[in-house]
Design a protein around this motif. Sequence first.
Motif, short mmCIF file in Angstrom:
data_model
loop_
_atom_site.label_atom_id
_atom_site.label_comp_id
_atom_site.label_asym_id
_atom_site.label_seq_id
_atom_site.Cartn_x
_atom_site.Cartn_y
_atom_site.Cartn_z
N VAL A 1 0.68 -1.37 -0.41
CA VAL A 1 -0.38 0.02 -0.19
C VAL A 1 1.15 1.27 0.65
N ARG A 2 1.11 1.81 -1.41
CA ARG A 2 2.15 3.09 -1.17
C ARG A 2 1.39 4.08 -1.02
N MET A 3 1.83 4.91 0.39
CA MET A 3 0.87 6.12 0.70
C MET A 3 2.01 6.80 0.83
N HIS A 4 2.75 7.37 -0.35
CA HIS A 4 3.32 8.70 -0.30
C HIS A 4 3.08 10.05 -0.42
N GLY A 5 2.71 11.02 0.32
CA GLY A 5 2.33 11.62 0.61
C GLY A 5 1.13 11.18 1.40
N VAL A 6 0.95 10.78 1.82
CA VAL A 6 -0.22 10.69 2.85
C VAL A 6 0.25 11.15 4.79
N ASP A 7 -0.65 11.17 4.95
CA ASP A 7 -0.34 11.87 6.29
C ASP A 7 -0.65 10.58 7.19
N ALA A 8 0.46 10.01 7.76
CA ALA A 8 0.28 8.64 8.21
C ALA A 8 0.85 8.86 9.24
N PHE A 9 2.07 10.09 9.64
CA PHE A 9 3.11 10.10 10.95
C PHE A 9 2.76 11.50 11.64
N ASP A 10 3.44 11.13 12.79
CA ASP A 10 2.96 12.77 13.17
C ASP A 10 4.13 13.52 13.07
N ASP A 11 5.43 12.84 12.63
CA ASP A 11 5.84 13.98 12.34
C ASP A 11 6.16 14.23 10.03
N GLU A 12 6.98 14.87 9.78
CA GLU A 12 6.92 14.71 9.01
C GLU A 12 8.44 14.52 8.59
N VAL A 13 7.80 13.46 6.79
CA VAL A 13 9.93 12.48 6.99
C VAL A 13 9.98 12.85 5.37
N ASP A 14 11.32 12.06 5.53
CA ASP A 14 12.08 12.01 3.67
C ASP A 14 11.49 11.38 3.37
N ALA A 15 11.29 9.58 3.53
CA ALA A 15 11.27 8.68 3.07
C ALA A 15 9.89 8.46 3.24
N TYR A 16 9.59 8.21 1.39
CA TYR A 16 8.78 7.57 1.34
C TYR A 16 7.72 6.52 1.06
N PRO A 17 6.82 6.13 2.06
CA PRO A 17 6.61 4.86 2.56
C PRO A 17 5.40 4.58 2.53
N ALA A 18 5.20 3.12 2.13
CA ALA A 18 4.58 2.77 2.25
C ALA A 18 3.88 0.99 3.23
N VAL A 19 3.00 0.14 3.63
CA VAL A 19 3.04 -0.82 4.10
C VAL A 19 3.11 -1.63 3.89
N THR A 20 3.97 -2.22 3.67
CA THR A 20 4.84 -3.56 2.63
C THR A 20 4.25 -5.10 3.64
N THR A 21 3.65 -6.33 2.78
CA THR A 21 3.26 -6.82 3.57
C THR A 21 3.88 -8.44 3.06
N VAL A 22 5.13 -8.44 3.93
CA VAL A 22 5.58 -10.24 2.76
C VAL A 22 5.21 -11.68 4.09
N ARG A 23 5.23 -12.73 3.40
CA ARG A 23 4.79 -13.55 4.40
C ARG A 23 5.62 -15.06 3.75
N LYS A 24 5.58 -16.28 5.41
CA LYS A 24 7.42 -16.60 5.08
C LYS A 24 6.27 -17.65 4.47
N GLY A 25 6.46 -18.58 2.84
CA GLY A 25 6.24 -19.17 2.38
C GLY A 25 6.49 -18.59 0.81
#
Length: 531
Positions: A209-233
Amino acid sequence: MASTHHGVVYTKKWVVDLILDVAGYVPGTGISDKVIIEPSCGCGAFLTVIAGRLADDAIAVGKGWTSLGNAIRAYDIDSASIETARKAAVEALMTRGCPAIQARELCEQWIVHGDFILDDVPAADFIVGNPPYVRAVEIDRTKRSLYVKRLSSVTTGCDLYVSFFDRGLDTLKVGGTLCFICADRWLQNKYGTLLRSRIGTDCDLVSLVRMHGVDAFDDEVDAYPAVTTVRKGVAADHLKFVNCAPEFNEADATAVLDWLMDDEPDLVGERFEAFEIDKPTGDRMYPLGNHDLVRFVSQACERLPKLEEAGVKLGIGIATGCDDVFLTEDDDLVESDRMVPIFYMRDHRRGNDDRQRWLVNPWNDDGTLVNLDKYPRLKTYLETNKERLSRRYVAKKNKTAWYRTIDKLTPGLLDRDLLLMPDMAAQPDPILSHGKYPHHNCYWITSDEWDLEVLGGLLMADTTRRFIDALGVKMRGGTLRFQAQYLRLVHMPKYIQISDTNKLGLSRAFNEKDRALATKFAEAAYKEAAE
């Protein structure tokens, strides 16, 4: 979390809930019989929600509080943050009826003052959180060496969060799930090569879930974030991908979660697009962006050759290590055959094309350094600046070559027509040049097969920007990096595959600097080459 100078920031509650839901850490599903790890708990943004969900599940199935001691492990290297996290987690348990003494005992057991990457940790069913974002050069050197030695997907050039991914995947049980919100740069840059290679071996990148520029944190961030899900298997062939607009918010999270959990077709919301992506094989970079962008780039990568395979050569302009000495506007500074006219991109972009600069050239045509005794004026000039030049790293490596530039000159470039591409720009902007050697803030492109005006039209078209946008690391303000490593990822038709009509159209668009016209003929050229 501790503080932004430690590379950590606070994650908003609704984002924490989304991550735990995506990971499957949901009350009523037996999570009190599972083990969850929070590898960098900070002040407890995740931990308090985890504790609450675990308590709700235990209450629902009648588990006693004392049976939950091994259900959570949370790590952090900052003792002050740990104290704050313990207090918050204790309160979360007590509000659900856990006696104060038991709540404190549980949190003492759950929260560990230690390094998740280096310490012994239990096998886990879930690993969730927001790893600290610390650039490779800012990581303690001793720890960085230990991380590289311990982890198979980590090099000295990796930012810290890559170590959290790799250690997390080592720690997961088969069938377990890792879900982080952090930078997605590893999917599209060199330092992520080994981690990308690992995906598809013992684990599967399930969703992003790519959240570039989304207000996801209480502080401004330098890195563009994403919710990344990895499953062992075992890995699947597709990745579930959500491309969020900056306005994406809590109201959109439920729809996205529903789509991720079900086998539904593509979903377009007001502030997001959700669709599946065919996974690249091996360590190839992932094309990411909106649906049309990803589809175009993926299809071109599958059907057409890369830029250099299509008969195009490219390289970077010269880096001197001391422009104040090696670049001059005095055309009579030293012997005339030691003066090379240079293309300086900054002059061009400021409209100063008439401004003349020269490179003081210390190289012979065969790539050896000139004998200064044969050039008395050059010798006098360079020795006047010897102290400055000798302080450079490249000079310290070889003290007899103290007057070299960092790069050597590529033979023959001055005699060729070149397309020069700015390193950083909002759009591809190739410039046709002849008789000047490119400075290091631009990349040169040439070909023995292409008419360079046709090639210039193709490269200035939006089709080129799509590759850089989909495969390149983003910068603030929408600026793109047209570096060689990304230009080499552009797939394009071969010259012989382009019809005369489209060649004429591309050439005309280049000469008229008409990007829309260039895009029209480029799209037609791509279509006819792929058929």
